[in-house]
Write a protein that holds these residues in place. Structure first.
Motif, PDB file in Angstrom:
ATOM      1  N   GLU A  69     -15.117   4.398  34.177  1.00 56.70           N
ATOM      2  CA  GLU A  69     -15.783   3.690  35.809  1.00 56.70           C
ATOM      3  C   GLU A  69     -16.468   2.614  35.295  1.00 56.70           C
ATOM      4  OE1 GLU A  69     -18.557   5.563  38.481  1.00 56.70           O
ATOM      5  OE2 GLU A  69     -16.831   6.005  39.723  1.00 56.70           O
ATOM      6  N   VAL A  70     -16.145   1.397  35.814  1.00 56.14           N
ATOM      7  CA  VAL A  70     -17.001   0.073  35.662  1.00 56.14           C
ATOM      8  C   VAL A  70     -17.139  -0.448  36.923  1.00 56.14           C
ATOM      9  CG1 VAL A  70     -15.634  -0.172  33.468  1.00 56.14           C
ATOM     10  CG2 VAL A  70     -14.634  -1.079  35.304  1.00 56.14           C
ATOM     11  N   THR A  71     -18.133  -1.499  37.121  1.00 57.70           N
ATOM     12  CA  THR A  71     -18.411  -2.139  38.155  1.00 57.70           C
ATOM     13  C   THR A  71     -17.276  -3.394  38.352  1.00 57.70           C
ATOM     14  OG1 THR A  71     -20.594  -1.668  38.098  1.00 57.70           O
ATOM     15  CG2 THR A  71     -20.133  -3.458  39.324  1.00 57.70           C
ATOM     16  N   TYR A 103     -19.588  -6.218  45.873  1.00 54.09           N
ATOM     17  CA  TYR A 103     -20.234  -5.058  46.823  1.00 54.09           C
ATOM     18  C   TYR A 103     -19.319  -4.701  48.017  1.00 54.09           C
ATOM     19  CZ  TYR A 103     -24.638  -6.357  44.407  1.00 54.09           C
ATOM     20  OH  TYR A 103     -25.485  -6.425  43.362  1.00 54.09           O
ATOM     21  N   GLY A 104     -19.405  -3.423  48.173  1.00 56.55           N
ATOM     22  CA  GLY A 104     -18.491  -2.778  49.176  1.00 56.55           C
ATOM     23  C   GLY A 104     -19.260  -2.725  50.598  1.00 56.55           C
ATOM     24  N   LYS A 163     -16.647   0.054  42.304  1.00 54.69           N
ATOM     25  CA  LYS A 163     -16.385   0.713  41.095  1.00 54.69           C
ATOM     26  C   LYS A 163     -15.046   0.852  41.082  1.00 54.69           C
ATOM     27  CE  LYS A 163     -20.669   1.419  39.955  1.00 54.69           C
ATOM     28  NZ  LYS A 163     -21.302   0.992  38.593  1.00 54.69           N
ATOM     29  N   MET A 164     -14.517   0.783  39.763  1.00 58.20           N
ATOM     30  CA  MET A 164     -12.974   1.204  39.581  1.00 58.20           C
ATOM     31  C   MET A 164     -12.820   1.588  38.153  1.00 58.20           C
ATOM     32  SD  MET A 164     -11.311  -2.757  38.557  1.00 58.20           S
ATOM     33  CE  MET A 164      -9.843  -2.015  38.231  1.00 58.20           C
ATOM     34  N   LYS A 165     -11.644   2.559  38.106  1.00 55.38           N
ATOM     35  CA  LYS A 165     -11.247   3.053  36.755  1.00 55.38           C
ATOM     36  C   LYS A 165     -10.499   2.388  36.029  1.00 55.38           C
ATOM     37  CE  LYS A 165     -12.406   8.067  38.305  1.00 55.38           C
ATOM     38  NZ  LYS A 165     -12.017   9.233  38.370  1.00 55.38           N
ATOM     39  N   ILE A 166     -10.780   2.278  34.600  1.00 54.11           N
ATOM     40  CA  ILE A 166      -9.847   1.326  33.864  1.00 54.11           C
ATOM     41  C   ILE A 166      -9.461   2.404  32.620  1.00 54.11           C
ATOM     42  CG2 ILE A 166     -10.719  -0.679  34.454  1.00 54.11           C
ATOM     43  CD1 ILE A 166     -12.172  -0.776  31.853  1.00 54.11           C
ATOM     44  N   CYS A 167      -8.366   1.833  31.842  1.00 53.85           N
ATOM     45  CA  CYS A 167      -7.862   2.730  30.732  1.00 53.85           C
ATOM     46  C   CYS A 167      -9.034   2.346  29.658  1.00 53.85           C
ATOM     47  CB  CYS A 167      -6.610   2.266  30.274  1.00 53.85           C
ATOM     48  SG  CYS A 167      -6.055   3.011  28.866  1.00 53.85           S
TER      49      CYS A 167
END
Length: 234
Positions: A50-52, A62-63, A70-74
Motif C-alpha cells: 500500500e502506497v500513497t 487527497y480524497g 492509497k493504492m496497492k502495487i506489486c
C-alpha cells in the motif's frame, strides 16, 4: 551531492551516513517481508504494497475525506501466479525449504525465534534471503544515479561515530550565537556553525572515536575509558 560534483568534478566521492531510519528507507514497493501474509489471499482478494498516490509533480493526492489516497502495487519486480500473491510459505518452499505450512508467520515479540529450531518464522527466513538483504535504500539509489558511493556506519554509540561529534560541535556553536527573528540571520548562523568544524577538528573527533573503540576492546568502561582519552590529550 550536486555541490561536491560541482566543486570537485574530477574526484571520486564517498558519502558516509549513520544508521538513521531516514537514511535506510527503501523506495515504495521495494522487496520486503515486513507485511507479507503467510498464505495465499482468499478468493476475490489479493495482497500488495500500500502506497500513497502522488501526481506527476510528486504531490500527495487527497480524497474527498481529506485523507491521502492509497493504492496497492506489486512489490519490486515480483511476479504473481495468475495475478495472485503466493504467500511467504510457498515462496520459501520454492527456494528449497520444506514443510513451511507448519512454520509460523512471525515469532513474537520482535522476532524472538527459539534457538536451535530448524526453521525460524517465515518472515525471519525471508529477511535473511540474499535478494531481501541486498535491497538498496532510496539514499543509495540516489547516490548511484550521481556516480557517488555510500557507506553506512555500524549502529554504535555517538562516541564511536565521529560524525555525531562533528554535528554536536556545530550545534554547540549554533546555540552560542545571538538569537534573531531574521530568516537571513538564522540561515547565516547555520552555515557558520557548520563551517566552524574544521578538517583538523574532524581528524581529532575521528581519533577520539578510535580511542574509545580501543578502550572498550580492552575492557575499560566509564571513567577508565575517559581517562585513557585524557592521557592522549583528546
Amino acid at each position: 551531492m550536486s555541490i561536491v560534483q560541482k566543486h570537485w568534478p574530477n574526484e571520486d566521492h564517498i558519502f558516509i551516513f549513520n544508521n538513521a531510519t531516514t537514511h535506510l528507507k527503501h523506495p515504495n514497493g521495494s522487496l520486503s517481508a515486513c507485511k507479507m501474509p503467510k498464505g495465499t489471499p482468499k478468493v476475490g482478494t489479493n495482497w500488495g504494497v500500500e502506497v500513497t498516490v502522488r501526481n506527476s509533480e510528486g504531490k500527495i493526492i487527497y480524497g474527498v475525506d481529506g485523507k491521502p489516497t492509497k493504492m496497492k502495487i506489486c512489490m519490486g519486480d515480483g511476479t504473481f501466479e495468475d495475478g495472485i500473491f503466493k504467500g511467504m510459505a510457498k515462496i520459501l518452499e520454492e527456494r528449497g525449504y520444506d514443510n513451511m505450512v507448519n512454520v509460523r508467520a512471525e515469532c513474537r515479540p520482535n522476532f524472538t525465534c527459539k534457538p536451535g529450531v530448524k526453521h525460524y518464522c517465515c518472515r525471519q527466513m525471508l529477511y535473511n534471503e540474499p535478494d531481501f538483504v541486498n535491497v538498496k535504500s532510496t539514499l543509495e539509489l540516489a547516490a548511484e544515479s550521481q556516480g557517488i558511493s555510500v557507506l553506512f556506519l555500524p549502529k554504535f554509540h555517538c562516541k564511536l561515530t565521529f560524525i555525531e561529534q562533528c554535528w554536536g560541535h556545530a550545534k554547540r556553536v549554533y546555540h552560542q550565537m545571538l538569537p534573531s527573528p531574521s530568516k537571513h540571520d538564522l540561515a547565516k548562523n547555520l552555515v557558520d556553525a557548520l563551517e566552524s568544524v574544521t578538517v583538523e577538528q574532524m581528524w581529532k573527533y575521528a581519533c577520539c572515536s578510535h580511542r574509545f573503540m580501543d578502550a572498550y576492546k580492552k575492557g575499560l568502561m566509564g571513567k577508565q575509558g575517559h581517562g585513557q582519552l585524557e592521557k592522549a590529550g583528546l
